[in-house]
Design a protein around this motif. Structure first.
Motif: not given
Length: 311
Positions: A39-40, A42-44, A46
């Motif tokens: 999840k982290q 994917e957040d990085l 974008g």
């Protein structure tokens, strides 16, 4: 984007297995910890890297792109670890080798001699046909491949290390063994037992016939040299095989060589690797060993001039 190596390592494991549970077991992490790192990541990025369909997961386009890069990173880290281990402990580590199926008749003896010299080395050996080995090389799945006919026009480096004679053989009771004079046209009209399409042995034979305006129609196509030998011994047809595969059968007169003009066809065995491959100390030791030892160990009893088509 500040990805950590650990995040990329976790992503590579999940992408390879397409399963969070298997990745967590491989990495000795809990599944929630793996999910959190993805999840982290994917957040990085974008962008979503995985998509869920029921209980299955699939890589998105962005995930596939990232996976190609993480595979390279994982491979380079493995090579770095092996290089450091070799420097610390001498020649050791893992060596991945792919061989063409015909080479299985001599490769174990070579590898056994190598392991005697370097007992700390761990070997992984895979056997495949020519098409399969080319794919392994281009995917950087192996350190080296041993094959008879390297492909042209690809990012591969190949070096010859021994000779490989190819013969046309038949059972002793075959009518052609009584012929006073054989021509290639006469032999090509016989029922042949051939390797499957994609085999280097078959490509060599068909290319030679094509240069003489001939085409052979196989009675049977088989993916095993052993099966071809047994079928030939049983009288189902004649065969074109590497001398390395039929040494015992020739010595025991279960098969005989047909004196066809232009035969044996002799080509080289090659050691092949990707041009961008970074070789570990153990890989470099194997290459030196093979080039020095193999020409002596594999010196064939047949003396023949190398045919131009085999270069």
């Amino acid at each position: 984007m500040h990805f950590t190596f650990r995040q990329l390592q976790i992503f590579e494991s999940v992408a390879r297995h397409l399963n969070f549970s298997r990745a967590s077991e491989e990495l000795h992490l809990t599944q929630p910890a793996v999910s959190m790192q993805i999840k982290q990541l994917e957040d990085l990025a974008g962008l979503p890297l995985f998509e869920h369909m029921g209980k299955r997961i699939f890589l998105t386009h962005a995930g596939k792109e990232l996976f190609e890069h993480t595979r390279i990173i994982a491979k380079q880290m493995k090579e770095a670890r092996e290089a450091l281990e070799s420097l610390r402990e001498g020649v050791s580590g893992r060596l991945d080798i792919a061989i063409i199926s015909t080479a299985k008749y001599f490769a174990p003896n070579l590898l056994a001699r190598f392991c005697e010299q370097y007992p700390a080395v761990q070997l992984k050996l895979s056997v495949n046909n020519r098409a399969g080995i080319v794919e392994q090389l281009m995917e950087n799945d192996v350190d080296f491949a041993i094959m008879g006919q390297p492909p042209e026009g690809m990012d591969l480096i190949h070096q010859p290390f021994a000779r490989n004679a190819h013969l046309i053989v038949a059972p002793p009771h075959h009518p052609l063994t009584e012929a006073k004079r054989l021509t290639l046209e006469r032999v090509a009209a016989e029922p042949f037992l051939l390797r499957e399409k994609g085999s280097g042995t078959r490509e060599l034979f068909e290319r030679y016939l094509s240069q003489h305006g001939l085409v052979v129609k196989p009675r049977m196509e088989m993916s095993s040299n052993e099966t071809i030998k047994q079928a030939a011994i049983a009288g189902m047809g004649i065969a074109f095989l590497s001398e390395h595969t039929i040494t015992l059968e020739l010595e025991t007169h279960r098969l005989v060589t047909l004196p066809v003009p232009g035969f044996p066809i002799v080509r080289d065995w090659h050691l092949v690797h990707h041009k961008d491959k970074r070789h570990s100390p153990v890989a470099r030791a194997f290459k030196q060993f093979l080039l020095e030892v193999a020409p002596v160990m594999l010196s064939p009893p047949t003396q023949a001039n190398k045919d131009d088509i085999t270069t």
